[in-house]
Design a protein around this motif. Structure first.
Motif, PDB file in Angstrom:
ATOM      1  N   ASP B 175      16.748 -13.425  -9.030  1.00 46.95           N
ATOM      2  CA  ASP B 175      15.965 -12.861  -8.268  1.00 46.95           C
ATOM      3  C   ASP B 175      14.698 -12.132  -8.742  1.00 46.95           C
ATOM      4  O   ASP B 175      13.677 -12.386  -8.210  1.00 46.95           O
ATOM      5  N   VAL B 176      14.930 -11.497  -9.766  1.00 47.48           N
ATOM      6  CA  VAL B 176      13.854 -11.087 -10.525  1.00 47.48           C
ATOM      7  C   VAL B 176      13.141 -11.935 -11.349  1.00 47.48           C
ATOM      8  O   VAL B 176      11.918 -11.967 -11.569  1.00 47.48           O
ATOM      9  N   THR B 177      13.793 -12.604 -12.216  1.00 40.75           N
ATOM     10  CA  THR B 177      13.270 -13.442 -13.239  1.00 40.75           C
ATOM     11  C   THR B 177      12.331 -14.698 -12.477  1.00 40.75           C
ATOM     12  O   THR B 177      11.213 -15.010 -12.881  1.00 40.75           O
ATOM     13  N   SER B 178      12.645 -15.025 -11.201  1.00 39.69           N
ATOM     14  CA  SER B 178      11.944 -16.044 -10.531  1.00 39.69           C
ATOM     15  C   SER B 178      10.764 -15.260  -9.846  1.00 39.69           C
ATOM     16  O   SER B 178       9.988 -16.028  -8.932  1.00 39.69           O
ATOM     17  N   GLY B 179      10.734 -13.762  -9.865  1.00 42.44           N
ATOM     18  CA  GLY B 179       9.626 -13.203  -9.249  1.00 42.44           C
ATOM     19  C   GLY B 179       9.966 -12.930  -7.912  1.00 42.44           C
ATOM     20  O   GLY B 179       8.878 -12.359  -7.057  1.00 42.44           O
ATOM     21  N   ASN B 180      11.064 -13.164  -7.163  1.00 46.09           N
ATOM     22  CA  ASN B 180      11.381 -12.786  -5.629  1.00 46.09           C
ATOM     23  C   ASN B 180      11.429 -11.306  -5.490  1.00 46.09           C
ATOM     24  O   ASN B 180      10.650 -10.907  -4.637  1.00 46.09           O
ATOM     25  N   SER B 181      12.137 -10.611  -6.645  1.00 44.97           N
ATOM     26  CA  SER B 181      12.022  -9.139  -6.508  1.00 44.97           C
ATOM     27  C   SER B 181      11.365  -8.760  -7.601  1.00 44.97           C
ATOM     28  O   SER B 181      11.310  -9.276  -8.687  1.00 44.97           O
ATOM     29  N   ALA B 182      10.896  -7.442  -7.464  1.00 47.72           N
ATOM     30  CA  ALA B 182      10.306  -6.952  -8.462  1.00 47.72           C
ATOM     31  C   ALA B 182      10.901  -6.117  -9.617  1.00 47.72           C
ATOM     32  O   ALA B 182      10.467  -6.216 -10.762  1.00 47.72           O
ATOM     33  N   ALA B 183      12.191  -5.794  -9.172  1.00 49.03           N
ATOM     34  CA  ALA B 183      13.117  -5.112 -10.185  1.00 49.03           C
ATOM     35  C   ALA B 183      14.424  -5.097  -9.764  1.00 49.03           C
ATOM     36  O   ALA B 183      14.797  -5.355  -8.765  1.00 49.03           O
ATOM     37  N   ALA B 184      15.331  -4.770 -10.708  1.00 45.68           N
ATOM     38  CA  ALA B 184      16.890  -4.614 -10.544  1.00 45.68           C
ATOM     39  C   ALA B 184      17.191  -3.342 -11.147  1.00 45.68           C
ATOM     40  O   ALA B 184      16.747  -2.759 -11.880  1.00 45.68           O
ATOM     41  N   PHE B 185      18.438  -2.702 -10.484  1.00 46.46           N
ATOM     42  CA  PHE B 185      18.982  -1.548 -10.856  1.00 46.46           C
ATOM     43  C   PHE B 185      20.112  -1.885 -11.538  1.00 46.46           C
ATOM     44  O   PHE B 185      21.288  -2.515 -10.819  1.00 46.46           O
ATOM     45  N   GLU B 186      20.523  -1.421 -12.659  1.00 42.78           N
ATOM     46  CA  GLU B 186      22.041  -1.993 -13.256  1.00 42.78           C
ATOM     47  C   GLU B 186      22.306  -0.806 -14.515  1.00 42.78           C
ATOM     48  O   GLU B 186      21.494   0.013 -14.753  1.00 42.78           O
ATOM     49  N   ASP B 187      23.705  -0.914 -14.626  1.00 38.87           N
ATOM     50  CA  ASP B 187      24.247   0.057 -15.723  1.00 38.87           C
ATOM     51  C   ASP B 187      23.514  -0.325 -16.821  1.00 38.87           C
ATOM     52  O   ASP B 187      23.545  -1.657 -17.206  1.00 38.87           O
ATOM     53  N   TYR B 188      23.110   0.633 -17.778  1.00 38.86           N
ATOM     54  CA  TYR B 188      22.413   0.426 -19.085  1.00 38.86           C
ATOM     55  C   TYR B 188      22.950  -0.728 -19.835  1.00 38.86           C
ATOM     56  O   TYR B 188      22.408  -1.331 -20.314  1.00 38.86           O
ATOM     57  N   PRO B 189      24.519  -0.331 -20.180  1.00 37.03           N
ATOM     58  CA  PRO B 189      25.026  -1.322 -21.105  1.00 37.03           C
ATOM     59  C   PRO B 189      25.013  -2.815 -20.568  1.00 37.03           C
ATOM     60  O   PRO B 189      24.731  -3.752 -21.178  1.00 37.03           O
ATOM     61  N   VAL B 190      25.234  -2.988 -19.435  1.00 32.81           N
ATOM     62  CA  VAL B 190      25.046  -4.144 -18.858  1.00 32.81           C
ATOM     63  C   VAL B 190      24.009  -5.001 -18.995  1.00 32.81           C
ATOM     64  O   VAL B 190      23.504  -6.216 -19.433  1.00 32.81           O
ATOM     65  N   MET B 191      22.664  -4.370 -18.539  1.00 36.19           N
ATOM     66  CA  MET B 191      21.408  -4.589 -18.621  1.00 36.19           C
ATOM     67  C   MET B 191      21.068  -5.002 -20.197  1.00 36.19           C
ATOM     68  O   MET B 191      20.575  -6.124 -20.588  1.00 36.19           O
ATOM     69  N   ALA B 192      21.428  -4.125 -20.853  1.00 36.14           N
ATOM     70  CA  ALA B 192      20.951  -4.221 -22.314  1.00 36.14           C
ATOM     71  C   ALA B 192      21.625  -5.593 -22.770  1.00 36.14           C
ATOM     72  O   ALA B 192      20.921  -6.300 -23.754  1.00 36.14           O
ATOM     73  N   TYR B 193      22.849  -5.486 -22.516  1.00 38.75           N
ATOM     74  CA  TYR B 193      23.532  -6.727 -23.143  1.00 38.75           C
ATOM     75  C   TYR B 193      22.849  -8.089 -22.624  1.00 38.75           C
ATOM     76  O   TYR B 193      22.733  -9.033 -23.502  1.00 38.75           O
ATOM     77  N   GLY B 194      22.652  -8.137 -21.403  1.00 40.06           N
ATOM     78  CA  GLY B 194      22.109  -9.525 -20.942  1.00 40.06           C
ATOM     79  C   GLY B 194      20.673  -9.630 -21.637  1.00 40.06           C
ATOM     80  O   GLY B 194      20.389 -10.965 -21.946  1.00 40.06           O
ATOM     81  N   ILE B 195      19.786  -8.573 -21.737  1.00 39.88           N
ATOM     82  CA  ILE B 195      18.517  -9.001 -22.350  1.00 39.88           C
ATOM     83  C   ILE B 195      18.552  -9.446 -23.744  1.00 39.88           C
ATOM     84  O   ILE B 195      18.001 -10.351 -24.054  1.00 39.88           O
ATOM     85  N   ARG B 196      19.851  -8.671 -24.373  1.00 40.86           N
ATOM     86  CA  ARG B 196      19.860  -9.125 -25.983  1.00 40.86           C
ATOM     87  C   ARG B 196      20.058 -10.500 -25.731  1.00 40.86           C
ATOM     88  O   ARG B 196      20.015 -11.448 -26.930  1.00 40.86           O
ATOM     89  N   ASN B 197      20.989 -10.961 -25.047  1.00 41.59           N
ATOM     90  CA  ASN B 197      21.405 -12.502 -24.833  1.00 41.59           C
ATOM     91  C   ASN B 197      20.435 -13.373 -24.435  1.00 41.59           C
ATOM     92  O   ASN B 197      20.903 -14.412 -23.745  1.00 41.59           O
ATOM     93  N   GLY B 198      19.321 -12.996 -24.251  1.00 44.66           N
ATOM     94  CA  GLY B 198      18.245 -14.108 -23.704  1.00 44.66           C
ATOM     95  C   GLY B 198      17.726 -14.001 -22.490  1.00 44.66           C
ATOM     96  O   GLY B 198      17.111 -14.628 -21.900  1.00 44.66           O
ATOM     97  N   MET B 199      17.989 -12.962 -21.624  1.00 43.74           N
ATOM     98  CA  MET B 199      17.675 -12.688 -20.289  1.00 43.74           C
ATOM     99  C   MET B 199      16.082 -12.165 -20.371  1.00 43.74           C
ATOM    100  O   MET B 199      15.766 -11.349 -21.040  1.00 43.74           O
ATOM    101  N   LYS B 200      15.442 -13.028 -19.658  1.00 41.92           N
ATOM    102  CA  LYS B 200      13.779 -12.530 -19.732  1.00 41.92           C
ATOM    103  C   LYS B 200      13.345 -11.447 -18.910  1.00 41.92           C
ATOM    104  O   LYS B 200      12.765 -11.536 -17.966  1.00 41.92           O
ATOM    105  N   MET B 201      13.944 -10.267 -19.270  1.00 42.88           N
ATOM    106  CA  MET B 201      13.899  -9.157 -18.487  1.00 42.88           C
ATOM    107  C   MET B 201      13.423  -8.025 -19.532  1.00 42.88           C
ATOM    108  O   MET B 201      13.855  -8.094 -20.694  1.00 42.88           O
ATOM    109  N   LYS B 202      13.004  -6.756 -18.971  1.00 44.45           N
ATOM    110  CA  LYS B 202      13.049  -5.699 -20.051  1.00 44.45           C
ATOM    111  C   LYS B 202      13.327  -4.517 -19.142  1.00 44.45           C
ATOM    112  O   LYS B 202      12.890  -4.142 -17.822  1.00 44.45           O
TER     113      LYS B 202
END
Ligand SMILES: Nc1ncnc2c1ncn2[C@@H]1O[C@H](COP(=O)(O)OP(=O)(O)OP(=O)(O)O)[C@@H](O)[C@H]1O
Ligand SMILES: [Mg+2]
Lengths: 248, 481
Positions: B175-202
């Protein structure tokens, strides 16, 4: 006239559908070998009466004794009594999923009254009698109304009933087919079958009936030998009814 | 009539004992604990590219079990299903990146915290949003029941944003990468892991308002398991194994390896190839569920449908109630009620698979009953009268005259119901059955390629529905001849 000789003995029969009082205390006795025709205006309760005789309808009150079996008694096994009462319906009610032969042999085979061979042999004889043996393997959908009704009569006869009930057997037929069906019924009467026939065929009633019963408003208004009832009706309701149907 | 009822009773009894047979099987064994885990919560719980469940939670519980000498049976059923299963005594414990909160402490006893995780806000790469202040008037994506969600909800008035909640992390990210939502809130390790694995977020904020993860058991139960977990955890922390496990997923060396698996340029075909075994086993489970449910629902439906037309008032009544209840209840609610609710009432566990079968049987059976009785009523009443007037008893008349005519009327409804049953199996993913839809969710949680995976899953459904339709039409022709 001894009691044993009575095939049907109805006493004070009452049938209500809620507040609709359809049969209001009917008495009728039918002797062995007797042919009784019932006539009367639409809605007078003729079908209801006939259906009470084999308990397709549950009577509200009164007593019905068929062949010595009191069917108003809850302990009477209705299935056994019904085997001895053949019924022919206005709309034939053949089973469309079965062939003519299977329609006729279904009940005796299912009820183990006959072996399959015996049932089929009897069925072929009956079909010959009604002139339809060549249709034995046809399905009902391919028959004309008159043919269907003759098969329905054969189906009822296969169970070797003591009494036959007919509810307007010819009123759903095209005029040119009525004759064939009536002929079958006349033959049956000649062979001594006990019959109750609800009909609008006044000619048939005059010719075949031993007795004609006129019903109106849930009562038997008048009964008598056909010559008496048709030519000298006593009850004004009978006179009125006969004037209407005979002039129609 | 009596005989028929007896017959009906026997069939129901047989079904019941069939179910209890399955349900008691899960209770056996000593010192083996059934532990529920999440399935879409990398790096804590997820499926690797070989189809194995892995992650910090999984490695940790396995290591502790080894250390303390007990066995674990892992049930990767998803966070919600796992938590509810523990509440319903269906499972012994849950380890699923579960934050220790006071509200949860009402229902659960928690172990010592095994991980601290703060909440961060992440946005699409290249987004102009840099802080909480930039969220005014914007929409934010959250995952149901997470601490990230409650954190975001607690500050949404202050910063003036609205929220949408998702069941799956991946849906939230999309929902965030498609631009529907402006941001997401998530636990740091989860988010960090996803981004390291190619998710186009920061990640744009520092970890805040964080909580600690704990292993949980139902309040007051399985205390010895809790103690073992705590002792084991402190041993692992002392001997360095704990750090090794965390580093395996969040350390530098972990990144390169997983990154390869998650490049989003895979074609459909290569995706199918990579996930062939999971997809096939999901498909198998879907077909198996469908097949058994269709048979049981048809038996139940025919019995209840016949009860509906029998000339016995109280039996008609009973049938109407059954149809009313099970047709009226949404399938999702019925599934959760049977899986979570019934064990709470009766105290005996049932496996998700059996719960799923019961759910489908009752629901589809109620619909079947309705059209079976409708089909019988559509047969001219004169047929029954003619049959009875020949002296045939009710049962024989029904079997030889009415049903053969009624069945022809019912055949199209049967085919329709079979297809609906097949589709309805997908709803059972909520109780963690690994059928096709659940398989899709799990694959996406790993590779984050929602659109392509759902395309594959959709095609698979269409293909089997087409095959089922053909098969049914073939049978229909045979019946009509
Ligand atoms: N199942 C039923 N429920 C309620 N009322 C009924 C039912 N069957 C018949 N009746 C009513 O009973 C009355 C008598 O009907 P019945 O069919 O016996 O008349 P009939 O003399 O056979 O008429 P027709 O010559 O038109 O066949 C009618 O008023 C009819 O509406
Ligand atoms: Mg009538």
């Amino acid at each position: 006239m001894s009691e044993q000789n009575l095939k049907v003995d109805v006493t004070d029969l009452i049938k209500d559908y809620g507040n609709n009082h359809v049969l209001k205390g009917l008495n009728l006795q039918v002797k062995n070998n007797e042919v009784v025709c019932m006539i009367g205006p639409s809605g007078s309760g003729k079908s209801t009466f006939l259906r009470c005789l084999n308990k397709l309808e549950d009577p509200t009150a009164g007593q019905i004794v068929i062949d010595g079996h009191d069917i108003s008694n809850k302990n009477t096994n209705m299935n056994h009594v019904r085997e001895k009462i053949g019924m022919v319906f206005q709309h034939f009610n053949l089973f469309p999923n079965l062939t003519v032969l299977e329609n006729i042999t279904l009940a005796p085979i299912e009820l183990k009254k006959m072996t399959k061979q015996k049932a089929e042999a009897t069925a072929h004889d009956l079909l010959k009698n009604v002139g339809l043996d060549e249709k034995a393997n046809a399905y009902p959908a391919s028959l004309s109304g008159g043919q269907e009704q003759r098969v329905a009569i054969a189906r009822a006869l296969e169970m070797q009933p003591d009494i036959m009930l007919f509810d307007e057997p010819t009123s759903a037929l095209d005029p040119e087919m009525v004759g064939d069906v009536l002929d079958v019924m006349k033959n049956l009467a000649k062979q001594g079958m006990t019959m109750i026939v609800v009909t609008h065929e006044m000619g048939f009633a005059k010719e075949v009936a031993d007795r004609v019963v006129f019903m109106a408003d849930g009562h038997i208004m008048e009964e008598g030998r056909p010559a008496d009832l048709f030519d000298h009706p006593k009850n004004p309701r009978t006179q009125d009814f006969l004037r209407k149907v005979l002039n129609a | 009539m009596r005989k028929r009822l007896l017959c009906l009773g026997t069939v129901l009894l047989a079904c019941l004992s069939f179910f209890t047979f399955f349900s008691t099987k899960t209770q056996a064994a000593e010192k083996t604990y059934t532990i529920g885990t999440d399935i879409t919560y990398a790096p804590f719980d997820f499926q690797d590219s070989n189809g194995h469940y892995t992650g910090i939670d999984i490695d940790l519980i396995k290591a502790i079990a080894k250390e303390e000498g007990f066995k674990v049976k892992l049930k990767p059923v998803g966070f919600n299903a796992a938590v509810q299963a523990v509440e319903a005594n269906q499972m012994d414990g849950v380890i699923a990146g579960m934050t220790i909160t006071n509200a949860r402490k009402q229902q659960f006893d928690f172990s010592d915290p095994y991980y601290y995780a703060g909440e961060v806000m992440a946005v699409k790469q290249g987004s102009s949003i840099k802080s909480l202040e930039d969220l005014r008037g914007k929409k934010v994506a959250l995952k149901v029941g997470t601490l990230g969600a409650s954190y975001a909800n607690s500050i949404k008035k202050k910063y003036g944003f609205t929220t949408t909640e998702f069941d799956q992390s991946n849906d939230m990210y999309n929902d965030v990468t498609s631009g529907n939502s402006a941001a997401a809130f998530e636990d740091y390790p989860v988010m960090a892991y996803g981004i390291r694995n190619g998710m186009k977020m920061k990640i744009v904020t520092k970890p805040k308002a964080g909580g600690s993860y704990g292993f949980a058991v139902k309040k007051g139960e399985n205390q010895e398991l809790l103690t073992k977990f705590n002792t084991g955890l402190s041993h692992l922390k002392k001997n360095g194994q704990y750090d090794k496990i965390v580093a395996k997923y969040l350390g530098k060396s972990a990144q390169a390896k997983e990154k390869k698996a998650a490049t989003s340029n895979d074609g459909l075909l290569s995706l199918v190839k990579q996930n062939k075994s999971s997809l096939l086993s999901g498909l198998g489970q879907t077909l198996y569920l469908t097949f058994i449910s269709i048979i049981l629902a048809t038996i139940l439906g025919v019995i209840v449908g016949l009860m509906q037309v029998m000339p016995v008032k109280w039996v008609n009544w009973l049938s109407s109630i059954i149809i009313y209840i099970f047709r009226g209840m949404p399938l999702l609610v019925l599934a959760l009620f049977i899986y979570i609710g019934v064990p709470n009432l009766t105290g005996s566990k049932i496996s998700a698979f059996v719960a799923g079968i019961i759910t489908l049987t009752l629901n589809e059976g109620a619909y079947t009953a309705a059209f079976v009785s409708g089909g019988i009523k559509a047969v001219d009443p004169g047929q029954m009268e003619a049959a009875r007037s020949l002296g045939l008893p009710y049962g024989k008349a029904m079997r030889r005259v009415i049903l053969p005519q009624g069945v022809k009327i019912m055949v199209p409804s049967f085919i329709n119901q079979f297809i609906i049953t097949l589709k309805d199996t997908s709803i059972l993913s909520v109780i963690g059955i690994l059928e096709l839809t659940q398989t899709g969710k799990i694959i996406i949680a790993r590779n984050l390629q929602g659109f392509k995976v759902w395309t594959i899953i959709a095609i698979m459904y269409i293909v089997i529905i087409t095959l089922l339709t053909w098969l049914s039409k073939f049978v229909e022709r045979r019946i009509n001849d």
